[in-house]
Design an enzyme around this catalytic site. Structure first.
Site, PDB file in Angstrom:
ATOM      1  N   ASN A  61      -2.756 -12.859  13.202  1.00  0.00           N
ATOM      2  CA  ASN A  61      -3.794 -11.535  13.675  1.00  0.00           C
ATOM      3  C   ASN A  61      -4.130 -11.132  15.623  1.00  0.00           C
ATOM      4  O   ASN A  61      -4.564  -9.952  15.733  1.00  0.00           O
ATOM      5  CB  ASN A  61      -4.762 -11.876  12.321  1.00  0.00           C
ATOM      6  CG  ASN A  61      -3.887 -11.405  11.472  1.00  0.00           C
ATOM      7  OD1 ASN A  61      -2.876 -10.938  10.938  1.00  0.00           O
ATOM      8  ND2 ASN A  61      -5.076 -11.431  10.225  1.00  0.00           N
ATOM      9  N   ARG A 394      10.872  -1.411   8.073  1.00  0.00           N
ATOM     10  CA  ARG A 394      10.337  -2.869   8.418  1.00  0.00           C
ATOM     11  C   ARG A 394      11.842  -2.633   7.722  1.00  0.00           C
ATOM     12  O   ARG A 394      11.219  -2.259   6.005  1.00  0.00           O
ATOM     13  CB  ARG A 394       9.170  -2.957   7.766  1.00  0.00           C
ATOM     14  CG  ARG A 394       8.654  -2.940   9.463  1.00  0.00           C
ATOM     15  CD  ARG A 394       6.853  -3.835   8.633  1.00  0.00           C
ATOM     16  NE  ARG A 394       6.610  -2.382   9.923  1.00  0.00           N
ATOM     17  CZ  ARG A 394       5.632  -2.973  10.790  1.00  0.00           C
ATOM     18  NH1 ARG A 394       6.561  -3.734  11.876  1.00  0.00           N
ATOM     19  NH2 ARG A 394       4.769  -3.091  11.183  1.00  0.00           N
ATOM     20  N   ARG A 424       6.295  -1.334  15.299  1.00  0.00           N
ATOM     21  CA  ARG A 424       5.655  -2.083  15.641  1.00  0.00           C
ATOM     22  C   ARG A 424       5.924  -3.641  15.838  1.00  0.00           C
ATOM     23  O   ARG A 424       6.489  -4.141  14.051  1.00  0.00           O
ATOM     24  CB  ARG A 424       4.308  -2.664  16.266  1.00  0.00           C
ATOM     25  CG  ARG A 424       3.374  -3.573  17.461  1.00  0.00           C
ATOM     26  CD  ARG A 424       1.679  -2.900  17.247  1.00  0.00           C
ATOM     27  NE  ARG A 424       1.700  -2.032  17.634  1.00  0.00           N
ATOM     28  CZ  ARG A 424       0.903  -0.429  17.609  1.00  0.00           C
ATOM     29  NH1 ARG A 424       0.058  -1.160  16.878  1.00  0.00           N
ATOM     30  NH2 ARG A 424       0.400   0.289  18.323  1.00  0.00           N
ATOM     31  N   HIS A 454       5.931   6.868   9.354  1.00  0.00           N
ATOM     32  CA  HIS A 454       5.605   6.095   8.585  1.00  0.00           C
ATOM     33  C   HIS A 454       5.570   6.119   6.872  1.00  0.00           C
ATOM     34  O   HIS A 454       5.600   5.308   6.047  1.00  0.00           O
ATOM     35  CB  HIS A 454       4.586   6.003   8.650  1.00  0.00           C
ATOM     36  CG  HIS A 454       3.686   4.762   8.455  1.00  0.00           C
ATOM     37  ND1 HIS A 454       2.934   4.348   7.289  1.00  0.00           N
ATOM     38  CD2 HIS A 454       3.934   3.410   8.294  1.00  0.00           C
ATOM     39  CE1 HIS A 454       2.541   3.139   6.815  1.00  0.00           C
ATOM     40  NE2 HIS A 454       3.212   2.717   7.970  1.00  0.00           N
ATOM     41  N   TYR A 487       3.334  -8.582  -0.664  1.00  0.00           N
ATOM     42  CA  TYR A 487       2.531  -7.406  -0.642  1.00  0.00           C
ATOM     43  C   TYR A 487       1.902  -6.487  -1.997  1.00  0.00           C
ATOM     44  O   TYR A 487       2.874  -6.039  -2.701  1.00  0.00           O
ATOM     45  CB  TYR A 487       2.580  -6.465   0.192  1.00  0.00           C
ATOM     46  CG  TYR A 487       3.176  -6.921   1.726  1.00  0.00           C
ATOM     47  CD1 TYR A 487       2.461  -8.025   2.055  1.00  0.00           C
ATOM     48  CD2 TYR A 487       2.906  -5.997   3.367  1.00  0.00           C
ATOM     49  CE1 TYR A 487       3.251  -8.740   3.952  1.00  0.00           C
ATOM     50  CE2 TYR A 487       3.548  -6.452   4.612  1.00  0.00           C
ATOM     51  CZ  TYR A 487       3.446  -7.549   5.116  1.00  0.00           C
ATOM     52  OH  TYR A 487       3.432  -7.593   6.093  1.00  0.00           O
ATOM     53  N   ARG A 583      -9.568  -2.586   2.627  1.00  0.00           N
ATOM     54  CA  ARG A 583      -9.217  -3.909   3.103  1.00  0.00           C
ATOM     55  C   ARG A 583      -9.008  -4.475   4.472  1.00  0.00           C
ATOM     56  O   ARG A 583     -10.224  -5.575   4.423  1.00  0.00           O
ATOM     57  CB  ARG A 583      -7.863  -4.272   3.060  1.00  0.00           C
ATOM     58  CG  ARG A 583      -7.431  -5.626   3.556  1.00  0.00           C
ATOM     59  CD  ARG A 583      -5.585  -5.892   3.429  1.00  0.00           C
ATOM     60  NE  ARG A 583      -4.893  -5.820   4.997  1.00  0.00           N
ATOM     61  CZ  ARG A 583      -4.197  -4.831   5.124  1.00  0.00           C
ATOM     62  NH1 ARG A 583      -3.141  -4.097   3.829  1.00  0.00           N
ATOM     63  NH2 ARG A 583      -3.618  -4.782   6.307  1.00  0.00           N
ATOM     64  N   HIS A 611      -1.301  -3.368   0.248  1.00  0.00           N
ATOM     65  CA  HIS A 611      -0.479  -1.854   1.380  1.00  0.00           C
ATOM     66  C   HIS A 611      -0.972  -1.175   0.229  1.00  0.00           C
ATOM     67  O   HIS A 611      -0.290  -0.363   1.239  1.00  0.00           O
ATOM     68  CB  HIS A 611       0.121  -3.401   1.139  1.00  0.00           C
ATOM     69  CG  HIS A 611       1.368  -2.746   2.719  1.00  0.00           C
ATOM     70  ND1 HIS A 611       2.337  -1.672   2.420  1.00  0.00           N
ATOM     71  CD2 HIS A 611       1.134  -2.668   3.840  1.00  0.00           C
ATOM     72  CE1 HIS A 611       2.492  -1.468   3.691  1.00  0.00           C
ATOM     73  NE2 HIS A 611       1.630  -1.670   4.443  1.00  0.00           N
TER      74      HIS A 611
END
Length: 711
Positions: A61, A394, A424, A454, A487, A583, A611
C-alpha cells in the site's frame, strides 16, 4: 520514538490549521487507513503468518501511495503548480506534513516487525538469518548458489566522469558501493550500483528437519560482493531502494486509433524511470553517497526513510514465506462458501431458467463467483445465445472469463468487450488479454475517450423460439475469480427488462457514439451521478424538516468529493441520521457540533478487503437502495464511466439492508472515526458477544433478512 523531521512548534501550527478545516486531507486520511491495516498485523489473536501478510499489505500500500499520491504532489511541486489541500495547506507545507506522517508510519511498521514478529519466528517453524549464522556446510551451499545462480545476474554500474548516471529501477533492492583505488586520495571516491534483479527469489531457503531458514538475497550478495570489486578498496556498502513517480495521465484523443496502445506502453516505461519520490536505506549509509543521490534526484531529508540493520527493506517479500506449502495449515482458511440466499443451487438447475423466474444477488466471497462463470460458459455453448457484451477492468491470471469469451467467438457469437487498459498496474495484462480476444474475432474497445471505464456490466442476448431474453449481471467488483475469494463484493443477476434496457443503452454509449436518454434504474457517471445522489440526500433533509421518517446509510471504499460531503453536512444539520461505512479515505468530519452532529463514520478492516458499495436512502419508508462500482470521489463522478443500479426486489433489497446492518453491528473489524480524523477500534461492550461480519455472513438465513432493522 525516533525524532521526526519537523520541529514541534511548526508541527503544532500545522495541526491547528488542519483541525480548523471542515474537510480532512485525502492523503493524511489514507495514512490513517494504512495504520488500520497495520493494526491487523498487531492483533494478538492472529498467527505470525497472518501478521506477515498484513505487514506485507501495508508495505505494498505504501509503495503505491508514494508512486501515485506523492508522485502527483511532486507533479505540482516540480512544475510550480498551485495546489491547496483540503487541510488548507499549500504544496510545500503539506508535503512537509505528509512526509512527517509517512515517516511516523514507517517507524511503526519496522518497530512492530523488530519487536513483535522477528522474535517469534523460531517458535513458528522458520527463521530469518544471515550467512554468518549458518553452519559451514550451509555456508558452502550459499556460496555455490551465489557463484552459479546469482553472480552471473549481477552487473556493477559505476558512475564517474566517464560513465553516465545509470537508471536505477523502481522498487528493486540496490547496493550502492563506494570504492577507492589504492594510492588515490580519499576524496577520489567512486560510486557503483548493483541492482538485484526481480527474478531472483528474495529469500534463499534452507530446509532443516525442524524449521525453515530464510536468508535474504541481499545478505547472500553482501557476503560475496567483494568478488565484483577486485583490486579496489571498498569504503562502504549501502543497501537502498527507490520509489518513483507512477502518476501519469494519458493524453488520449477522441478517436482511439492504433497509436493508443503504444501510448500506454510508453507511459508504462516512464513509470520505471519517473522522478524519485522516496528512498529507503539501511542505517549507517555513506553520507557522501546520500548527498550525491539527493542532489541528483532533488530530494530533501524527509524523503529518505532509514531502516535499522536488524530490520529489512521491502516487506512485500514476505509473500514468499506466507506462500510456502509447508505452512499452509498454519494460515487460517475461510469457511466453505455458501449458496446465495436467492439461489440455493439445488439439483444442477439451468441458470438461464432460474433467472427467467427470479433475480439472484451474489455476495462475495461468502458466495462463489460460479453462477457468473456458469452463465458465461453456458452462453458460449448455447446455440440460441446471439451476443455477449461485457466490461473488463481487472482479470485473474489464466482467466476463465477469457476462455469463455474465446469459446463464444469460436461458436460464432458476437462478442463485444471493453478492456480498460488504463486499469492501474494491470495495464500490461489487460493489453495481452485484449489482443488475444481481438485476434480471435472479438470486437474489442480499449477504453472510452478521456474516461476510465470502471463500471462492471455483462449482457447476454438469448433468443428462444420467438422471444429474446437479455440476461444481465451488474456488480461492484471485477470479473476476477481470484480476487472474488478475497474481496467483499456484490453482483446482481437478472432478466429484469427495465435494467436490461438501461444496460443495453449504456453499452451503446460505451461502444458507439450515442448520447444516452434518461435511465430508469441506473445512475451513471460522468453524466449525472453526483447530481442524482445529492438530490437523494437533499430529499432526506426535506423529509427531516417536515418531521417525516428519514435516514441515510452508505457503504463505500472512499469518500472524498466535497460537494457530496457538504450535502451530507446540510442533511445532518436538518436532523437526518447519517451512517457511513467507509473503508479507506474519508474526508468528511463526523460529529462536529453545528456541522455534522448526526453523522457517524465506521471503517471495516479485516480478513477480507471491503470493496462493495451500497447506497441506501430511507425515503419516508419507500426506500431507495443502489449498488455499483462507484465511490464518492471526484474521479468517480467526473473522470470515470461508472454505474449504480437500483435493487427493487423486496427480498434482495432487505438482503442489502442486512449487509449494512451487520457492518454497523460489527465489533471485531470496525473502527469509529473521530472528529479529528483519528479512529478508535470498536470492541465488544461488557457482556456483549463478538460480532465478526467476516464470519457472520456465512450464517445469514432468510429469516434474519426478512426481519432486518436498519434505521
Amino acid at each position: 520514538m525516533e525524532q521526526h523531521t519537523m520541529e514541534t512548534s511548526e508541527r503544532d501550527k500545522m495541526d491547528i490549521k488542519i483541525q480548523s478545516s471542515d474537510l480532512i486531507s485525502r492523503d493524511l486520511s489514507w495514512i490513517k487507513f494504512n495504520y488500520r491495516v497495520l493494526d491487523q498485523s498487531q492483533k494478538m489473536s492472529r498467527t505470525i503468518f497472518e501478521k506477515l501478510k498484513f505487514l506485507a499489505i501495508t508495505a505494498s500500500n505504501l509503495d503505491e501511495f508514494f508512486m501515485i499520491r506523492v508522485g502527483s504532489l511532486y507533479n505540482y511541486l516540480d512544475y510550480d503548480k498551485e495546489r491547496i489541500d483540503y487541510s488548507g495547506l499549500r504544496e510545500d507545507p503539506f508535503k512537509a506534513k505528509l512526509m512527517d506522517d509517512a515517516q511516523g508510519f514507517h517507524f511503526a511498521q519496522h518497530d512492530h516487525f523488530l519487536h513483535e514478529i522477528l522474535p517469534k519466528t523460531k517458535e513458528s517453524g522458520f527463521e530469518l538469518s544471515n550467512v554468518q549464522n549458518l553452519s559451514e556446510e550451509e555456508q558452502e551451499i550459499i556460496k555455490e548458489y551465489f557463484y552459479k545462480a546469482v553472480y552471473p545476474m549481477l552487473t556493477p554500474m559505476v558512475f564517474d566522469g566517464y560513465h553516465t548516471f545509470p537508471i536505477l529501477m523502481n522498487k528493486l533492492l540496490i547496493f550502492g558501493v563506494v570504492t577507492i583505488n589504492p594510492g588515490d586520495k580519499k576524496d577520489n571516491r567512486k560510486l557503483s550500483f548493483v541492482q538485484i534483479p526481480s527474478n531472483i527469489p528474495r529469500f534463499f531457503e534452507i530446509e532443516r528437519e525442524d524449521d525453515m531458514v530464510y536468508i535474504p538475497i541481499e545478505e547472500v550478495i553482501r557476503e560475496h560482493i567483494v568478488s565484483l570489486f577486485r583490486n579496489v578498496i571498498i569504503e562502504s556498502i549501502n543497501l537502498f531502494r527507490v520509489i518513483r513517480n507512477g502518476d501519469f495521465t494519458l493524453e488520449e484523443t477522441e478517436d482511439m486509433d492504433s497509436n493508443f496502445l503504444e501510448e500506454v506502453k510508453r507511459k508504462l516505461n516512464e513509470r520505471k524511470t519517473g522522478r524519485v519520490v522516496r528512498v529507503e536505506v539501511e542505517e549507517g549509509y555513506s553520507k557522501w553517497m546520500m548527498n550525491l543521490l539527493k542532489g541528483r534526484w532533488n530530494l530533501q531529508n524527509d524523503s529518505v526513510f532509514k531502516i535499522k540493520k536488524e530490520s529489512m527493506l521491502d516487506f512485500t517479500s514476505f509473500w514468499q514465506i506466507i506462500g510456502n506449502k509447508r505452512f499452509k495449515d498454519r494460515i487460517p482458511q475461510p469457511p466453505t462458501q455458501v449458496p446465495p440466499l436467492s439461489y440455493p443451487l439445488t439439483g444442477g438447475q439451468d441458470i438461464f431458467q432460474v433467472l427467467k423466474q427470479k433475480d439472484v444477488l451474489l455476495h462475495h466471497p461468502y458466495n462463489s463467483m460460479e453462477p457468473i462463470m456458469d452463465l458465461l460458459h453456458r452462453a458460449a455453448e448455447d446455440p440460441s445465445v446471439m451476443a455477449i457484451k461485457m466490461t473488463i477492468y481487472r482479470l485473474a491470471k489464466n482467466s476463465g472469463i477469457t476462455q469463455a469469451l474465446l469459446r463464444a467467438v469460436e461458436n460464432g457469437k458476437h462478442v463485444s468487450v471493453l478492456f480498460e487498459v488504463k486499469a492501474r498496474f494491470d495495464e500490461e495484462n489487460n493489453m495481452q488479454e485484449a489482443k488475444r480476444l481481438q485476434k480471435a474475432g472479438c470486437f474489442v474497445i480499449y477504453g472510452v475517450s478521456n474516461f476510465k471505464t470502471h463500471t462492471k456490466l455483462l449482457l447476454i442476448v438469448k433468443k428462444d423460439e420467438n422471444k429474446v431474453t437479455r440476461f444481465v449481471h451488474l456488480g461492484s467488483g471485477n470479473y476476477n475469480e481470484d480476487t472474488s475469494k478475497l474481496y467483499t463484493d456484490l453482483g446482481l443477476l437478472t432478466t429484469n427488462e427495465v435494467l436490461a434496457n438501461d444496460v443495453s443503452e449504456f453499452f451503446n454509449v460505451i461502444t458507439g457514439h450515442s448520447m444516452p436518454s434518461n435511465y430508469k434504474n441506473l445512475i451513471t457517471a460522468p453524466q449525472g451521478m453526483r447530481k442524482q445522489l445529492i438530490e437523494f440526500v437533499e430529499h432526506e433533509a426535506e423529509n427531516a424538516k417536515r418531521g417525516l421518517p428519514c435516514g441515510i446509510v452508505i457503504k463505500v471504499n472512499s469518500l472524498e468529493d466535497s460537494e457530496i460531503i457538504y450535502a451530507l453536512y446540510r442533511a445532518s444539520q436538518s436532523g437526518v441520521p447519517v451512517k457511513l461505512i467507509v473503508r479507506g479515505i474519508c474526508c468528511l468530519r463526523p460529529g462536529r457540533k453545528g456541522l455534522s452532529e448526526n453523522i457517524e463514520v465506521y471503517s471495516i478492516v479485516g480478513d477480507f478487503l471491503e470493496h462493495s458499495r451500497i447506497y441506501h436512502f430511507h425515503n419516508n419508508g419507500d426506500s431507495r437502495t443502489y449498488v455499483g462500482s462507484a465511490d464518492m470521489m471526484v474521479r468517480s463522478f467526473e473522470k470515470r464511466l461508472e454505474s449504480l443500479f437500483r435493487v427493487q426486489d423486496p427480498f434482495l433489497e432487505k438482503q442489502l439492508m442486512n449487509i449494512l446492518a451487520y457492518n454497523l453491528k460489527d465489533n471485531v473489524n470496525a473502527y469509529i472515526m473521530q472528529e479529528d480524523g483519528s479512529y478508535l477500534a470498536k470492541s465488544p461492550e461488557e457482556g456483549e458477544q463478538e460480532f465478526n461480519i467476516h464470519k457472520e455472513f456465512y450464517r445469514v438465513t432468510p429469516d434474519i433478512v426478512e426481519n432486518v432493522s436498519l434505521l
